[in-house]
Design an enzyme around this catalytic site. Structure first.
Site, PDB file in Angstrom:
ATOM      1  N   CYS A 161       0.845  -1.186   0.000  1.00 61.62           N
ATOM      2  CA  CYS A 161       0.000   0.000   0.000  1.00 61.62           C
ATOM      3  C   CYS A 161       0.886   1.243   0.000  1.00 61.62           C
ATOM      4  O   CYS A 161       2.112   1.153   0.028  1.00 61.62           O
ATOM      5  CB  CYS A 161      -0.904   0.019   1.236  1.00 61.62           C
ATOM      6  SG  CYS A 161      -1.980  -1.428   1.375  1.00 61.62           S
ATOM      7  N   LEU A 177      -3.984  -1.440  -1.652  1.00 61.36           N
ATOM      8  CA  LEU A 177      -4.034  -2.617  -2.509  1.00 61.36           C
ATOM      9  C   LEU A 177      -4.574  -3.735  -1.641  1.00 61.36           C
ATOM     10  O   LEU A 177      -3.932  -4.149  -0.676  1.00 61.36           O
ATOM     11  CB  LEU A 177      -2.640  -2.979  -3.034  1.00 61.36           C
ATOM     12  CG  LEU A 177      -2.569  -4.247  -3.885  1.00 61.36           C
ATOM     13  CD1 LEU A 177      -3.347  -4.075  -5.187  1.00 61.36           C
ATOM     14  CD2 LEU A 177      -1.122  -4.632  -4.180  1.00 61.36           C
ATOM     15  N   ILE A 217      11.600 -11.995 -18.748  1.00 60.74           N
ATOM     16  CA  ILE A 217      11.714 -10.921 -19.725  1.00 60.74           C
ATOM     17  C   ILE A 217      13.117 -10.901 -20.314  1.00 60.74           C
ATOM     18  O   ILE A 217      14.092 -11.258 -19.650  1.00 60.74           O
ATOM     19  CB  ILE A 217      11.381  -9.549 -19.091  1.00 60.74           C
ATOM     20  CG1 ILE A 217      11.285  -8.461 -20.169  1.00 60.74           C
ATOM     21  CG2 ILE A 217      12.395  -9.168 -18.016  1.00 60.74           C
ATOM     22  CD1 ILE A 217      10.661  -7.173 -19.673  1.00 60.74           C
ATOM     23  N   SER A 258       9.788 -13.078  -5.594  1.00 61.54           N
ATOM     24  CA  SER A 258      11.024 -12.766  -6.305  1.00 61.54           C
ATOM     25  C   SER A 258      12.222 -13.218  -5.463  1.00 61.54           C
ATOM     26  O   SER A 258      12.080 -13.516  -4.279  1.00 61.54           O
ATOM     27  CB  SER A 258      11.096 -11.264  -6.608  1.00 61.54           C
ATOM     28  OG  SER A 258      12.158 -10.974  -7.490  1.00 61.54           O
ATOM     29  N   ASN A 315       2.080  -0.217   5.861  1.00 66.75           N
ATOM     30  CA  ASN A 315       2.243  -0.893   4.579  1.00 66.75           C
ATOM     31  C   ASN A 315       3.045  -2.149   4.856  1.00 66.75           C
ATOM     32  O   ASN A 315       4.187  -2.076   5.301  1.00 66.75           O
ATOM     33  CB  ASN A 315       2.996   0.030   3.603  1.00 66.75           C
ATOM     34  CG  ASN A 315       3.434  -0.691   2.337  1.00 66.75           C
ATOM     35  OD1 ASN A 315       2.843  -1.683   1.944  1.00 66.75           O
ATOM     36  ND2 ASN A 315       4.479  -0.190   1.712  1.00 66.75           N
ATOM     37  N   GLU A 322       2.982  -6.845   5.377  1.00 65.68           N
ATOM     38  CA  GLU A 322       2.299  -8.102   5.667  1.00 65.68           C
ATOM     39  C   GLU A 322       2.940  -8.705   6.915  1.00 65.68           C
ATOM     40  O   GLU A 322       4.166  -8.814   6.988  1.00 65.68           O
ATOM     41  CB  GLU A 322       2.416  -9.110   4.509  1.00 65.68           C
ATOM     42  CG  GLU A 322       1.840  -8.620   3.203  1.00 65.68           C
ATOM     43  CD  GLU A 322       2.795  -7.679   2.481  1.00 65.68           C
ATOM     44  OE1 GLU A 322       2.323  -6.612   2.021  1.00 65.68           O
ATOM     45  OE2 GLU A 322       3.997  -7.978   2.420  1.00 65.68           O
ATOM     46  N   LEU A 342       8.433 -14.032 -10.369  1.00 63.71           N
ATOM     47  CA  LEU A 342       9.400 -13.623 -11.382  1.00 63.71           C
ATOM     48  C   LEU A 342      10.432 -14.730 -11.546  1.00 63.71           C
ATOM     49  O   LEU A 342      10.896 -15.313 -10.559  1.00 63.71           O
ATOM     50  CB  LEU A 342      10.087 -12.320 -10.980  1.00 63.71           C
ATOM     51  CG  LEU A 342       9.171 -11.129 -10.681  1.00 63.71           C
ATOM     52  CD1 LEU A 342      10.006  -9.884 -10.417  1.00 63.71           C
ATOM     53  CD2 LEU A 342       8.196 -10.880 -11.825  1.00 63.71           C
TER      54      LEU A 342
END
Length: 508
Positions: free
Chosen positions: A2, A50, A287, A362, A75, A77, A255
């Protein structure tokens, strides 16, 4: 993930100031709230949400009936909020993981509260009963937070510096915006005017020490430094680090570059997601440009672990075009950080636009922790390598963690990094320094003739082979009378490629 923002003691109209809070709206695309503090008309909170956990009662600042004098904007977890609630008999009024901060603060105070949190976090806690403002940030700074404090006591706090640079104040010179230090809490006295005064800043956890919340953890480990036991402990702690991070009501992805770090995270994630019966396959994302090595390696790993794999190709022109936006989000001009961020930024953009994955795993932190960078080969000693590893871990918030947070947050994604789990990192860094060096270093080579007086190794490869041999057959070096080597030259390696007359046959 967030965006948090707060002002205490503003001299300007808050309805004007709150426009600065919109500079971080990308961090929380699901909802926004701007709220004044009762009795302090020049203090306010801004919050961009979020929704990941408790989608019904997840708005902030969080206040509950039991503690009407506490205001929390955070912000992060908190992975152990259920365990703490059970062990400490907390009566939760919401399903928000962050509610545990209010209960811990009321019982123990802010320093112990922060030390008992197993997770990633940046928080602003207002206690109107005791007229205190408290700030805190997790051990590695996985969640960002910036602040400024003027000489007359005007405090501004925000997830990103860009949310503070245009805040109006009565001073003639610009405010000094600084990153809040990871692993610390700071306490301010709140004056009747809404201004504040810093009265205490203190470290609550250092990365080399076992976290206080370990006492509530169910993972049991052997205390032996026997290699087999150490490997078992590392495996158990890492799997637990991934498992606890499955806490989400939104889809999880990962990722995947095809390198060791991200491949280990992805493989463990797919395995545990299957065991936990998540109702969807794990999506992995890579990517690169055309058939770059990362793309090819990630493709092989994804096929092996059975993930739903996505590949993103980008041109050099697209990368160059993204640089300006990337630097805006990063708020840094560090060369390697910007280079590594372009691909991650474009990949995050794809994930937000083309998929429904929101919680993204990640592999950040592994190279710093396990001495994975190539330059560690030049470490003069195991002690020097261990000290460098600690330095890198403490600076993650300036580089790799900053990159990973900003490039994902730019598109409203939540980053999760199991290699930076508190117990996992503390245990790994508690291992003997000699056990943690991945390769033979120069210091060991200098002492090779003393360590192995019979047939001393003359190259690092030979030293490594000798270490393995001695581990399996200690004291049996006499079995080999001499190394096989070419004659008539001063050879240190048996390969013909080391000879000056060798000319490799080039590909036709």
């Amino acid at each position: 993930m967030c965006g948090i923002w707060a002002l205490f003691g503003s001299d300007e109209c808050l309805s004007v100031q709150c426009t600065s809070a919109m500079k971080i709206s990308h961090r929380g695309p699901d909802a926004f709230r701007f709220e004044n503090v009762n009795g302090f008309t020049n203090c306010c909170f801004g919050f961009h949400r979020l929704a990941i956990v408790d989608q019904l009662y997840g708005m902030q600042p969080l206040r509950i009936k039991k503690f009407p004098f506490l205001w929390l904007c955070y912000n992060g977890e908190i992975y152990n909020h259920h365990k703490l609630g059970e062990q400490l008999d907390f009566d939760y009024q919401t399903k928000m993981d962050g509610e545990v901060l209010l209960h811990l603060y009321d019982r123990f105070g802010v320093k112990k509260m922060a030390s008992l949190l197993d997770g990633v976090f940046a928080f602003i806690l207002l206690d109107t009963s005791n007229r205190k403002v408290c700030l805190g940030r997790d051990t590695y700074g996985v969640r960002p937070m910036f602040k400024f404090l003027t000489e007359d006591g005007f405090l501004g706090v925000c997830s990103e510096a860009k949310g503070l640079i245009n805040v109006s104040h009565g001073l003639t010179s610009p405010t000094n915006i600084v990153a809040f230090p990871p692993g610390f809490v700071e306490i301010f006295d709140l004056k009747p005017t809404g201004k504040v005064q810093s009265i205490q800043i203190e470290e609550f956890h250092c990365c080399t020490k076992e976290p206080a919340h370990a006492m509530y953890d169910s993972v049991e480990m052997s205390t032996s430094f026997n290699e087999k036991m150490v490997k078992s402990n590392i495996k158990a702690l890492f799997e637990n680090a991934v498992k606890k991070r499955l806490m989400a009501h939104r889809r999880i992805g990962c990722l995947l570059s095809g390198g060791l770090d991200s491949s280990l995270v992805a493989a463990t994630l797919v395995k545990l997601a299957t065991e936990e019966k998540l109702p969807y396959p794990i999506q992995t994302f890579s990517i690169g440009t055309d058939d770059s090595p990362d793309i090819l390696a990630a493709r092989k790993v994804a096929a092996h672990i059975g993930s739903e794999h996505h590949e993103v190709n980008f041109s050099i022109e697209e990368g160059i075009e993204a640089v300006e936006e990337v630097i805006f989000h990063l708020e840094t001009y560090d060369i390697t950080t910007i280079r590594a961020s372009v691909g991650m930024y474009l990949l995050s953009k794809y994930i937000r636009q083309k998929t429904d994955s929101v919680v993204i795993f990640s592999g950040e932190g592994s190279d710093e922790l396990t001495q994975g960078y190539i330059y560690f080969h030049k470490a003069p000693s195991p002690k020097a390598a261990a000290e460098e590893s600690v330095r890198l871990m403490k600076e993650l918030f300036l580089f790799d963690v900053l990159r990973a947070d900003r490039t994902t947050a730019a598109f409203g994604l939540e980053l999760r990094v199991p290699f930076l789990d508190h117990r996992f990192t503390a245990y790994y860094m508690s291992l003997p320094e000699e056990m943690r060096i991945p390769k033979v270093n120069d210091d060991l080579m200098e002492k090779a003739h003393k360590t192995f007086p019979h047939n001393p190794p003359r190259t690092k490869e030979a030293y490594f082979f000798r270490q393995v041999f001695e581990k399996q057959y200690p004291g049996r070096a006499q079995w080999l009378s001499h190394y096989w080597m070419p004659r008539w030259i001063n050879a240190t390696d048996p390969s013909a490629r080391t000879l000056t007359i060798y000319k490799p046959v080039k590909d036709q």
